[in-house]
Write a protein that holds these residues in place. Structure first.
Motif, PDB file in Angstrom:
ATOM      1  N   LYS A   1       0.788  -1.132   0.043  1.00 34.48           N
ATOM      2  CA  LYS A   1       0.007   0.087  -0.045  1.00 34.48           C
ATOM      3  C   LYS A   1       0.836   1.313  -0.138  1.00 34.48           C
ATOM      4  O   LYS A   1       0.684   2.309   0.774  1.00 34.48           O
ATOM      5  N   ARG A   2       1.729   1.281  -0.947  1.00 36.74           N
ATOM      6  CA  ARG A   2       2.797   2.585  -0.993  1.00 36.74           C
ATOM      7  C   ARG A   2       2.446   3.299  -2.309  1.00 36.74           C
ATOM      8  O   ARG A   2       2.283   4.467  -2.155  1.00 36.74           O
TER       9      ARG A   2
ATOM     10  N   HIS B   1      -0.371   5.880  -2.293  1.00 33.61           N
ATOM     11  CA  HIS B   1      -0.105   7.155  -1.441  1.00 33.61           C
ATOM     12  C   HIS B   1       0.794   8.073  -2.015  1.00 33.61           C
ATOM     13  O   HIS B   1       0.763   9.218  -1.845  1.00 33.61           O
TER      14      HIS B   1
ATOM     15  N   LYS C   1      -4.658  11.430   0.207  1.00 37.32           N
ATOM     16  CA  LYS C   1      -5.660  10.562   0.484  1.00 37.32           C
ATOM     17  C   LYS C   1      -7.176  11.158   0.650  1.00 37.32           C
ATOM     18  O   LYS C   1      -7.083  12.290   1.051  1.00 37.32           O
TER      19      LYS C   1
ATOM     20  N   THR D   1      -9.785   2.740  -0.448  1.00 40.59           N
ATOM     21  CA  THR D   1      -9.231   4.082  -0.223  1.00 40.59           C
ATOM     22  C   THR D   1      -9.351   4.832  -1.687  1.00 40.59           C
ATOM     23  O   THR D   1      -8.735   4.218  -2.455  1.00 40.59           O
TER      24      THR D   1
ATOM     25  N   TYR E   1      -7.725   8.100  -3.539  1.00 39.05           N
ATOM     26  CA  TYR E   1      -6.771   9.402  -3.583  1.00 39.05           C
ATOM     27  C   TYR E   1      -7.035   9.891  -4.635  1.00 39.05           C
ATOM     28  O   TYR E   1      -7.871   9.684  -5.856  1.00 39.05           O
TER      29      TYR E   1
END
Length: 97
Positions: A13-14, A17, A22, A29, A31
């Protein structure tokens, strides 16, 4: 202005991000990244691999998919099978480090 929805499948999960700010978070999620002529919306299945549904939600919502393959694992196999089964025109496999 064009909107592009991209599902990012990264077990660490890099990547998502690094791509944007976010936004909303639930089973997956969102972004947000706004460029000069388009808006990129990366989706990341937050609760995967604990639950399979977030992976499927992201696949249904995306225009494109990026699979980050850092190592061979059961989860990587599940993601490849899901990407193939959903019938999207194509996806990118990124061998991240």
């Amino acid at each position: 202005m064009k909107h592009v929805n991209v599902a990012i499948f990264d077990l660490e999960k890099r990547l998502a991000h690094e791509l944007g700010k976010k936004g909303s978070e639930s089973d997956f999620t969102l972004y947000n990244f706004k460029g000069t002529d388009c808006v990129l919306i990366p989706y990341e299945p937050s609760l995967y691999p604990d639950k399979i549904q977030p992976l499927l939600y992201c696949l249904q919502l995306c225009d494109y998919a990026v699979l980050v393959a850092r190592s061979v694992s059961r989860e990587l196999g599940e993601m490849i099978v899901a990407l193939d089964a959903i019938g999207k025109p194509g996806f990118i496999i990124y061998a991240g480090v």
